[in-house]
Design an enzyme around this catalytic site. Structure first.
Site, short mmCIF file in Angstrom:
data_model
loop_
_atom_site.label_atom_id
_atom_site.label_comp_id
_atom_site.label_asym_id
_atom_site.label_seq_id
_atom_site.Cartn_x
_atom_site.Cartn_y
_atom_site.Cartn_z
N ALA A 62 0.84 -1.20 0.00
CA ALA A 62 0.00 0.00 0.00
C ALA A 62 0.87 1.24 0.00
O ALA A 62 2.06 1.19 0.34
CB ALA A 62 -0.92 0.02 1.23
N TYR A 127 -5.14 9.74 2.34
CA TYR A 127 -4.78 8.34 2.53
C TYR A 127 -6.02 7.51 2.83
O TYR A 127 -6.26 6.47 2.21
CB TYR A 127 -3.77 8.21 3.67
CG TYR A 127 -3.57 6.80 4.16
CD1 TYR A 127 -2.91 5.85 3.39
CD2 TYR A 127 -4.05 6.40 5.42
CE1 TYR A 127 -2.73 4.55 3.83
CE2 TYR A 127 -3.87 5.11 5.87
CZ TYR A 127 -3.22 4.19 5.08
OH TYR A 127 -3.05 2.89 5.52
N TRP A 152 -2.82 1.15 13.83
CA TRP A 152 -1.62 1.40 14.66
C TRP A 152 -0.63 0.22 14.60
O TRP A 152 -0.20 -0.30 15.63
CB TRP A 152 -2.03 1.64 16.11
CG TRP A 152 -2.95 2.80 16.37
CD1 TRP A 152 -3.73 3.48 15.48
CD2 TRP A 152 -3.21 3.39 17.65
NE1 TRP A 152 -4.45 4.47 16.11
CE2 TRP A 152 -4.14 4.43 17.46
CE3 TRP A 152 -2.74 3.16 18.93
CZ2 TRP A 152 -4.63 5.23 18.49
CZ3 TRP A 152 -3.22 3.94 19.97
CH2 TRP A 152 -4.15 4.97 19.75
#
Length: 282
Positions: A62, A127, A152
């Site tokens: 990604a 994003y 996270w």
């Protein structure tokens, strides 16, 4: 022997899957970094997929530079949306099982309860917009795919919050950490194991699933736990997000509800403290 293609092989999750692959010799593993799979060149990507001919794709690749995405919208969308669309199309046409990794940044952070898979999406940065577009394209082009939204992420590999805190706490006497963004960390090794548990599960059940470690904390509280486990002497000060401006906004609340993945795939999700301890055992 089934062939597993892992995109984003050099990332945190890809690196943990490489370690874990030793426990799954019943598969032929192909770990594709940018030289083997090119997510920003769609024509090349399509030809690469045809050459590799995977049976299972774990799409861990990604564009993840959250702040940079604000000025590189086109590139973020090419990698996080259009490449995902192409991979989903390929997997659908060729009966390939696809697990695509997504993010808590598809949410706006205005919830006050843990977000389940039905929660309304409303990204507040480029994003997040690009990742949501990828999620939608993935399920549209291949309704049989699995999307795992996580948050996270940290690991002993790559750059992440835990490693940054470890370094700063040894270099400085005092650091500031935001205390008004709430969520839960994800140890990439746990996520890798969850992915393989799904791959090995007797039944393939498509759809969106959430995965992060258990616990509801702020980044500040996460930093305090890192300080405790590392026995660092650095003074950690909690500050509001407004005192730490960034190019891209972050969701203030993105705690993920994991009930679905625990029930459907019979997964046990470790508490974040139990997983974080593993980083400090060498």
């Amino acid at each position: 022997m089934k062939r597993i293609l892992v995109t984003g092989a050099n990332g945190q999750l890809g690196s943990e899957l490489l370690v874990l692959s030793q426990s799954y010799p019943n598969y032929e593993w192909i770990f594709a970094d940018r030289t083997k799979i090119t997510l920003d060149d769609l024509e090349l990507l399509e030809s690469q997929l045809k050459i590799i001919e995977p049976n299972i794709i774990l799409n861990c690749g990604a564009y993840t530079a959250v702040d940079k995405a604000e000025s590189e919208r086109g590139l973020a969308f090419k990698i996080n949306h259009l490449a995902v669309k192409l991979i989903a199309e390929y997997s659908s046409k060729n009966n390939v099982r696809l697990i695509h990794i997504s993010t808590d940044y598809v949410f706006d952070g205005k919830s006050s309860v843990a977000l389940n898979e039905e929660a309304k999406t409303n990204p507040i940065n480029i994003y997040g917009e690009s990742k949501l577009a990828g999620d939608i394209a993935c399920l549209t082009e291949n309704p049989n795919s699995i999307i795992i939204r996580t948050s996270w992420v940290y690991s002993k590999f790559g750059n992440n919050f835990v490693k940054t805190m470890q370094r700063l706490m040894q270099e400085r006497e005092q650091i500031n950490v935001v205390d008004d963004q709430i969520g839960s960390p994800t140890y990439a090794a746990d996520l890798a194991q969850a992915v393989m548990s799904i791959v090995e599960f007797p039944k393939w059940i498509p759809g969106i699933f959430n995965y992060s470690n258990e616990g509801e904390i702020s980044w500040y509280e996460f930093a305090l736990t890192i300080k405790e486990f590392g026995d660092y002497k650095c003074n950690v000060i909690g500050i509001p997000s407004s005192s730490y401006p960034t190019s891209a906004k972050r969701p203030n609340f993105s705690l993920l509800n994991k009930a679905k993945i625990k029930t459907v795939y019979n997964l046990k999700v470790p508490n974040y403290k139990d997983s974080l301890k593993k980083i400090f055992v060498f």
